[in-house]
Design a protein around this motif. Sequence first.
Motif, PDB file in Angstrom:
ATOM      1  N   GLN A 443       0.929  -1.398   0.126  1.00  0.00           N
ATOM      2  CA  GLN A 443      -0.167  -0.045   0.002  1.00  0.00           C
ATOM      3  C   GLN A 443       0.961   1.301   0.028  1.00  0.00           C
ATOM      4  O   GLN A 443       0.554   2.323  -0.676  1.00  0.00           O
ATOM      5  CB  GLN A 443      -0.897   0.023   1.201  1.00  0.00           C
ATOM      6  CG  GLN A 443      -1.697   1.176   1.311  1.00  0.00           C
ATOM      7  CD  GLN A 443      -2.827   1.234   0.121  1.00  0.00           C
ATOM      8  OE1 GLN A 443      -3.472   0.310  -0.383  1.00  0.00           O
ATOM      9  NE2 GLN A 443      -2.501   2.402  -0.779  1.00  0.00           N
ATOM     10  N   ARG A 444       2.068   1.263   0.807  1.00  0.00           N
ATOM     11  CA  ARG A 444       2.810   2.278   0.852  1.00  0.00           C
ATOM     12  C   ARG A 444       3.519   2.505  -0.418  1.00  0.00           C
ATOM     13  O   ARG A 444       3.607   3.658  -0.871  1.00  0.00           O
ATOM     14  CB  ARG A 444       3.979   2.254   2.078  1.00  0.00           C
ATOM     15  CG  ARG A 444       3.077   2.584   3.267  1.00  0.00           C
ATOM     16  CD  ARG A 444       4.152   2.946   4.380  1.00  0.00           C
ATOM     17  NE  ARG A 444       4.981   1.521   4.849  1.00  0.00           N
ATOM     18  CZ  ARG A 444       4.558   0.781   5.786  1.00  0.00           C
ATOM     19  NH1 ARG A 444       3.545   1.006   6.519  1.00  0.00           N
ATOM     20  NH2 ARG A 444       5.062  -0.264   6.246  1.00  0.00           N
ATOM     21  N   MET A 445       3.733   1.493  -1.080  1.00  0.00           N
ATOM     22  CA  MET A 445       4.607   1.405  -2.322  1.00  0.00           C
ATOM     23  C   MET A 445       3.502   2.041  -3.329  1.00  0.00           C
ATOM     24  O   MET A 445       4.192   2.932  -4.239  1.00  0.00           O
ATOM     25  CB  MET A 445       5.164   0.264  -2.652  1.00  0.00           C
ATOM     26  CG  MET A 445       6.013   0.219  -4.254  1.00  0.00           C
ATOM     27  SD  MET A 445       7.360   1.245  -3.910  1.00  0.00           S
ATOM     28  CE  MET A 445       8.611   0.217  -3.779  1.00  0.00           C
ATOM     29  N   ASN A 446       2.449   1.787  -3.333  1.00  0.00           N
ATOM     30  CA  ASN A 446       1.386   2.182  -4.298  1.00  0.00           C
ATOM     31  C   ASN A 446       1.258   3.849  -4.141  1.00  0.00           C
ATOM     32  O   ASN A 446       1.149   4.613  -5.146  1.00  0.00           O
ATOM     33  CB  ASN A 446       0.017   1.708  -4.078  1.00  0.00           C
ATOM     34  CG  ASN A 446      -0.143   0.347  -5.165  1.00  0.00           C
ATOM     35  OD1 ASN A 446       0.363   0.330  -6.150  1.00  0.00           O
ATOM     36  ND2 ASN A 446      -0.646  -0.888  -4.672  1.00  0.00           N
ATOM     37  N   ASP A 447       1.414   4.374  -2.816  1.00  0.00           N
ATOM     38  CA  ASP A 447       1.192   5.829  -2.587  1.00  0.00           C
ATOM     39  C   ASP A 447       2.482   6.321  -3.168  1.00  0.00           C
ATOM     40  O   ASP A 447       2.276   7.322  -3.677  1.00  0.00           O
ATOM     41  CB  ASP A 447       0.964   6.038  -1.118  1.00  0.00           C
ATOM     42  CG  ASP A 447      -0.085   5.489  -0.445  1.00  0.00           C
ATOM     43  OD1 ASP A 447      -1.150   5.298  -1.163  1.00  0.00           O
ATOM     44  OD2 ASP A 447      -0.108   5.102   0.799  1.00  0.00           O
TER      45      ASP A 447
END
Length: 480
Positions: A443-447
């Motif tokens: 999720q953080r990488m998608n952000d």
Amino acid sequence: MAMKQKFHIAILPSPGISHLIPFVEFAKRLLLQNNNFHVTCIIPNNGPPSKATKAIVESLPTSIDSIFLPPVSFNDFPNGIVPILQIILTMSRSLPSLRHVLESLVSKAHLSAFLTDLFGTDTLDVAKEFNIPAFIFFPSPATVLSLFLMAPKLDVTVPCEFRDLPGPMEIPGAIPIRGKDLPEPFQNRKSEIYKCFLNLAKRLTEVEGIMVNTFTDMEFGAIKAMQHQKGEPNCIISPPVYPIGPIIQTGSSSDDHGSECSTWLDNQPCGSVLYVSFGSGGTLSTEQLKELALGLEMSGQKFLWVVRRSNELPSAAYLNSQLSQGDFDPSEVLPNGFLGRTKGQGLVVASWAPQIEILRHGSTGGFLTHCGWNSTLEGVMFGKPLIAWPLFAEQEMNAVMLVEVLKVALRPKASESGLIGREEIVKVVKGLIEGEEGKRLGQRMNDLKDAANRALSKDGSSTRALSELASKWQNLEASK
């Protein structure tokens, strides 16, 4: 109607495919935004160009010319020379031929700018001879650039070896970094390589500006510290800094490995595959290669692994096209029976794979990487969470940023001997692909991926920085 004036710039990357690619991609990005530029890419050599280098050059658009400098000789080093020194010496020994090329270019048209990288600071003198404004393109993170800009001061103020410091080093705006995580050349201040790097670092302030392959949301603190005015608290004395990234490789490959990888990935469940690659130059020891193989097998997770011949020197393949791209039978270096036992579970390819296509694919759920900056940015652009396995150069610093600051990577723990055991590999692979922590990292990488795309959008921070730079070159040319 009068034809629009073309502004001409020359770029000189240091040897190695991981330096050539960002320079070429930078040139393509510049031309996409500003079609009134023409670029000449000057390529230094210490031997015949590799197959990969030739392929990149042959695919250049017509507005980018290429010139190969004559290969330099290392006959005075009969016992070989480590890759990092090869790079520095190739640049300094290419000065006479560079002078000849620049003289020829200047005789035909004005050069609005000359760009090189950290390893090419000796070439700034040649640009000065021809009165060409000189710039640095830094294809690594802003955090590492801030270290190099601070290096002359640190050399005077730190009394011991950096690795012996009791606590982390404080570099304005950057992550607190332990001495043991600094790039290799900083690990021994008595070495010739450290002295070379210190001399390179001292010359960074001589240029008109520094472009960095990063974007504001990824390294806000480091960029802000370098963009502060002199005398402000927490500033780093620096020429103007332009964060213009992420710049990654574009274009695809029709190589046999490419179709094999794509076909195999097409038959795997969404997000199920761990892609394993140590970049264009990374190598593992025989023992480490075996542990990684057995760890991947024991994890039970799907994997696509680019295997290279083992070598005790982690950067052995960096300037060695035989190691980095030579075809060989992976069964020569893998544990007995491994390929047979993992036939349904994984795909092993020799030496090279089409990384962009693999990372773009929906079946790829994570990326075990050496944390080279090109690979890191490709992981970010395609939103793939990482397993950080740094090998050499500035990769330890990159790993610290990815794991501790951005929190988009897991890092396996090594034993005291430096070996990462199979059980530890099982733990991080399962954790990334099917664990809760892996979902949070994803999720953080998608952000971060969304932030990267914003930076590259029409009014994004990186697009604006590149426009500002192009205007500066045009104004420098107009003021001549």
